[in-house]
Design an enzyme around this catalytic site. Structure first.
Site, PDB file in Angstrom:
ATOM      1  N   PRO A 101       1.083  -1.514  -0.424  1.00  0.00           N
ATOM      2  CA  PRO A 101      -0.233  -0.448   0.053  1.00  0.00           C
ATOM      3  C   PRO A 101       0.634   1.099  -0.184  1.00  0.00           C
ATOM      4  CG  PRO A 101      -0.872  -1.542   1.783  1.00  0.00           C
ATOM      5  CD  PRO A 101       0.327  -2.283   1.302  1.00  0.00           C
TER       6      PRO A 101
ATOM      7  N   GLU B 195       2.948  -8.791   8.095  1.00  0.00           N
ATOM      8  CA  GLU B 195       3.385  -7.261   8.518  1.00  0.00           C
ATOM      9  C   GLU B 195       3.847  -7.045   7.150  1.00  0.00           C
ATOM     10  OE1 GLU B 195       0.318  -6.337   9.758  1.00  0.00           O
ATOM     11  OE2 GLU B 195       0.389  -7.977  10.464  1.00  0.00           O
TER      12      GLU B 195
ATOM     13  N   ARG C   4      -3.129  -8.625 -21.004  1.00  0.00           N
ATOM     14  CA  ARG C   4      -3.217  -8.267 -22.537  1.00  0.00           C
ATOM     15  C   ARG C   4      -2.945  -7.455 -22.994  1.00  0.00           C
ATOM     16  NH1 ARG C   4      -6.268  -4.023 -21.681  1.00  0.00           N
ATOM     17  NH2 ARG C   4      -8.511  -5.095 -22.489  1.00  0.00           N
TER      18      ARG C   4
ATOM     19  N   ASP D  71      -9.515   0.137 -25.199  1.00  0.00           N
ATOM     20  CA  ASP D  71      -9.957   0.432 -23.683  1.00  0.00           C
ATOM     21  C   ASP D  71      -9.589   1.953 -23.810  1.00  0.00           C
ATOM     22  OD1 ASP D  71      -9.594  -2.440 -23.990  1.00  0.00           O
ATOM     23  OD2 ASP D  71      -7.107  -2.491 -23.133  1.00  0.00           O
TER      24      ASP D  71
END
Ligand code: 4HQ
Length: 266
Positions: A93, A121, A159, A174
């Site tokens: 994160p 962690e 992809r 896209d």
């Protein structure tokens, strides 16, 4: 492209790789995936892969030596397979947030990628400093491990590799793709048969313009829907687009104004 995943759960990765576009990319040998498990590099009798954090507190970290050895083993294999050094990415994160541009750049430039899927962690900061080139996040939420984040990266990359998608599924269409007329916008709504859903299932019909056969009118309607939905749901994307003069013009401004007028009168 060769991707190496450092993971305590290689079966979790392996289970996810045989389906759909990703499965096809591997079958066509346009993508190879190999896992390196730190547990295989743990030298104590218990094959310990976790350790306690200095400074105390709850939770464990990945044990340094097995993790270090697994990453180096992946680096050595990568070098044997294709000469140049692999880019090492740690999923967390704290990383740079993944987006389509990062995937496109990576698919176009990185032949070899080592993805570290952490557990517990996280990992010792010194491993990040010495072995990790980049830290990527798939979003502002906390997972129980990096495996699904790594698979998000793998799936998104698969992809984009040359030859993996057929013409009709082309990544060039896209909505996040540079150069497409809906670049930087959210997708427009899609409809398939039947023309009218049975009354008992809701009774909704397909927008008339999509049945008209007028391709120019359809294109215009779709662009207007893309603009309108982006305005409603992701105004931040619209602000970015307006800054790029190459991607904002009078046609788009006009269509968005039409959408807003209709929206506000409903
Ligand atoms: N984790 N984007 C904690 C994530 C994550 C994310 C992976 C949880 C690493 C140690 N990874 N481990 N968000 O939440 O990539």
């Amino acid at each position: 492209m060769n991707i190496y995943i450092i993971t305590l759960f290689p079966e979790l990765i392996q289970q996810a790789t045989s389906f759909g576009v990703l499965g096809r990319a591997i079958k066509q040998q346009r993508l190879s995936l190999r896992c390196f498990n730190p547990r295989d590099y743990a030298e104590d009798n218990h094959h310990t892969v976790d350790d306690r954090p200095y400074g105390g507190g709850p939770g464990m970290l990945m044990k340094v030596e097995p993790l270090y050895k697994a990453i180096v083993a992946a680096q050595i294999t990568a070098k044997q397979v294709s000469q140049d050094a692999a880019k090492v990415v740690y999923l967390s994160p704290q990383g740079q947030q993944l987006n389509q541009q990062l995937l496109v750049n990576t698919a176009a430039t990185a032949k070899d990628l080592i993805l570290i899927a952490g557990r517990y962690e996280g990992i010792d900061e010194r491993i990040i400093e010495s072995l990790v080139d980049e830290e990527w996040s798939i979003g502002d939420y906390v997972l129980s491990g990096g495996e699904f984040a790594a698979m998000v990266v793998v799936d998104g990359l698969s992809r984009l590799l040359p030859g993996v998608l057929g013409d009709d599924e082309s990544a060039l269409q896209d909505s996040f793709m540079q150069g497409s007329d809906i670049h930087g916008l959210l997708d427009y709504p899609h409809y398939t048969r039947p023309e009218k859903i049975a009354e008992i299932m809701g009774g909704q019909t397909v927008p008339q313009v999509l049945l008209s056969g007028d391709h120019q009118a359809i294109q215009r309607w779709r662009l207007k829907q893309s603009l309108g939905r982006t305005w409603l749901r992701r105004p931040d994307l619209l602000d970015v687009l307006k800054e790029e003069t190459s991607n904002w013009d009078d046609e788009k401004a006009g269509l968005l104004a039409e959408f807003k007028a209709e929206y506000n009168s409903k």
